[in-house]
Motif scaffolding. Structure first.
Motif, mmCIF file in Angstrom:
data_model
loop_
_atom_site.group_PDB
_atom_site.id
_atom_site.type_symbol
_atom_site.label_atom_id
_atom_site.label_comp_id
_atom_site.label_asym_id
_atom_site.label_seq_id
_atom_site.Cartn_x
_atom_site.Cartn_y
_atom_site.Cartn_z
ATOM 1 N N TYR A 139 0.843 -1.193 0.000
ATOM 2 C CA TYR A 139 0.000 0.000 0.000
ATOM 3 C C TYR A 139 0.880 1.245 0.000
ATOM 4 O O TYR A 139 2.072 1.173 0.311
ATOM 5 N N ALA A 140 0.285 2.375 -0.347
ATOM 6 C CA ALA A 140 1.022 3.641 -0.336
ATOM 7 C C ALA A 140 0.834 4.369 0.987
ATOM 8 O O ALA A 140 1.777 4.948 1.531
ATOM 9 N N HIS A 171 -2.761 5.811 13.499
ATOM 10 C CA HIS A 171 -1.678 5.314 12.651
ATOM 11 C C HIS A 171 -1.613 6.133 11.370
ATOM 12 O O HIS A 171 -2.642 6.432 10.751
ATOM 13 N N LEU A 172 -0.408 6.466 10.960
ATOM 14 C CA LEU A 172 -0.158 7.063 9.647
ATOM 15 C C LEU A 172 1.151 6.477 9.138
ATOM 16 O O LEU A 172 2.231 6.839 9.610
ATOM 17 N N ILE A 173 1.032 5.534 8.209
ATOM 18 C CA ILE A 173 2.191 4.799 7.704
ATOM 19 C C ILE A 173 2.287 5.011 6.195
ATOM 20 O O ILE A 173 1.282 4.938 5.481
ATOM 21 N N PHE A 174 3.495 5.270 5.735
ATOM 22 C CA PHE A 174 3.747 5.441 4.303
ATOM 23 C C PHE A 174 4.659 4.321 3.813
ATOM 24 O O PHE A 174 5.520 3.840 4.560
ATOM 25 N N ASN A 175 4.468 3.930 2.572
ATOM 26 C CA ASN A 175 5.363 2.953 1.957
ATOM 27 C C ASN A 175 6.314 3.688 1.027
ATOM 28 O O ASN A 175 5.887 4.463 0.164
ATOM 29 N N HIS A 176 7.611 3.442 1.226
ATOM 30 C CA HIS A 176 8.627 4.064 0.369
ATOM 31 C C HIS A 176 9.553 2.985 -0.146
ATOM 32 O O HIS A 176 10.281 2.355 0.623
ATOM 33 N N LYS A 177 9.475 2.723 -1.430
ATOM 34 C CA LYS A 177 10.322 1.736 -2.094
ATOM 35 C C LYS A 177 10.236 0.382 -1.397
ATOM 36 O O LYS A 177 11.252 -0.275 -1.132
ATOM 37 N N GLY A 178 9.008 -0.025 -1.081
ATOM 38 C CA GLY A 178 8.795 -1.344 -0.503
ATOM 39 C C GLY A 178 8.927 -1.423 1.009
ATOM 40 O O GLY A 178 8.679 -2.478 1.599
ATOM 41 N N GLU A 179 9.291 -0.341 1.660
ATOM 42 C CA GLU A 179 9.446 -0.335 3.112
ATOM 43 C C GLU A 179 8.359 0.517 3.751
ATOM 44 O O GLU A 179 8.112 1.646 3.331
ATOM 45 N N ASN A 180 7.690 -0.047 4.759
ATOM 46 C CA ASN A 180 6.657 0.691 5.475
ATOM 47 C C ASN A 180 7.302 1.580 6.534
ATOM 48 O O ASN A 180 8.023 1.091 7.412
ATOM 49 N N LEU A 181 7.045 2.873 6.444
ATOM 50 C CA LEU A 181 7.661 3.845 7.339
ATOM 51 C C LEU A 181 6.647 4.293 8.383
ATOM 52 O O LEU A 181 5.615 4.869 8.052
ATOM 53 N N SER A 192 9.538 14.546 5.822
ATOM 54 C CA SER A 192 10.953 14.163 5.844
ATOM 55 C C SER A 192 11.560 14.230 7.239
ATOM 56 O O SER A 192 12.617 13.646 7.482
ATOM 57 N N GLU A 193 10.912 14.932 8.163
ATOM 58 C CA GLU A 193 11.449 15.078 9.513
ATOM 59 C C GLU A 193 10.828 14.104 10.507
ATOM 60 O O GLU A 193 11.382 13.884 11.578
ATOM 61 N N GLU A 194 9.675 13.503 10.171
ATOM 62 C CA GLU A 194 8.980 12.648 11.129
ATOM 63 C C GLU A 194 8.825 11.208 10.650
ATOM 64 O O GLU A 194 8.294 10.372 11.376
ATOM 65 N N TRP A 195 9.245 10.935 9.438
ATOM 66 C CA TRP A 195 9.322 9.578 8.899
ATOM 67 C C TRP A 195 10.703 9.406 8.287
ATOM 68 O O TRP A 195 11.385 10.390 7.977
ATOM 69 N N ALA A 196 11.107 8.162 8.093
ATOM 70 C CA ALA A 196 12.459 7.893 7.578
ATOM 71 C C ALA A 196 12.526 8.011 6.060
ATOM 72 O O ALA A 196 13.078 7.140 5.375
#
Length: 265
Positions: free
Chosen positions: A125-126, A142-152, A197-201
């Motif tokens: 998921y995005a 919860h607020l999770i983002f997917n970046h290049k296959g990794e859930n942040l 960019s400051e609160e997720w990897a």
């Protein structure tokens, strides 16, 4: 559960909206058969609602305890945050919530190609957004983002207050701006905001200039001795420790029991 997904401009684009107002929702939504014993969904306004507001309160609800529930619908068009803000908003009511209740009400945005019949927890998921509740110990959005296959995951929880965890309907809103900032609202009250960019990897907004190289005369040693420094005259005659000139022998000092008193160094 009622939800909407739109972009906000002077004339906002609605990418997806669902009010579950009639039986036509069953043509748009596909229940998952991911596991052998999946919970079922039903259209209902719940066990209670405001007088005269049954139509507005109607949504879909999970009906089985201790079961996985998953359901999905295709968006009308592709959404992005590159040229306009994106808003994800939905309402949810945990009307049977008690101190032993554990569950969540997440919404996920997926890329195309999702197998809706087999839709489950491992599908890419995005964005994943919504409440995560378990009694009164775990209570967050919860607020999770997917970046290049990794859930942040967010580095700090978006915490819910005591009154946010009741059995009433609540409106969850996520706003993603084109400049990489975000804001999360609960019942139109801001709960968190800042830069992604400051609160997720996520990768840093600044990168090293690939055209730059280390100068040929660059010295890697961080500290070196001053070649012009000279030891002060009499330096070697200074003792490493000296008695504390402000110290005094305690009044209750007994030299017979305690020995000869000496000032601390």
């Amino acid at each position: 559960l009622c939800l909407a997904l739109c972009a906000t401009t002077a004339a906002g684009t609605v990418y997806f909206e669902e009010k579950f107002a009639d039986k036509s929702w069953e043509k748009r939504w596909v229940p998952s058969e991911w596991k052998d014993e999946m919970g079922t969904w039903t259209q209902t306004a719940g066990e209670w609602f405001s007088e005269g507001m049954e139509a507005e309160a109607t949504g879909i609800a999970t009906t089985d305890d201790m079961r996985h529930h998953a359901i999905s619908a295709k968006m009308d068009k592709k959404a992005a945050t590159t040229d306009k803000p994106l808003v994800v908003q939905f309402s949810v009511k945990h009307e049977k919530k008690d101190y032993s209740f554990c569950g969540g009400g997440y919404i996920k945005l997926h890329p195309k190609g999702l197998n809706q019949k087999k839709y489950g927890g491992d599908d890419e998921y995005a964005i994943m957004f919504g409440p995560d509740l378990c009694g009164y110990d775990v209570s967050r959005i919860h607020l999770i983002f997917n970046h290049k296959g990794e859930n942040l995951l967010k580095e700090d929880d978006i915490k819910l207050d005591y009154d946010d965890k009741n059995e009433f309907s609540h409106l969850y809103t996520l706003v993603l701006q084109t400049d990489g900032t975000y804001e999360v609202f609960l019942d139109q009250v801001s709960k968190a905001s800042g830069k992604l960019s400051e609160e997720w990897a996520f990768p840093s907004e600044m990168i090293k200039d690939p055209a730059q190289s280390k100068p040929t005369d660059w010295v890697d040693t961080k500290m070196i001795e001053d070649p012009e420094a000279v030891k002060p005259e009499g330096y070697d005659d200074i003792p490493a420790e000296i008695p504390d000139p402000d110290s005094e022998k305690p009044d209750d000092w007994d030299e017979e029991d305690d020995g000869e008193w000496e000032p601390p160094m």
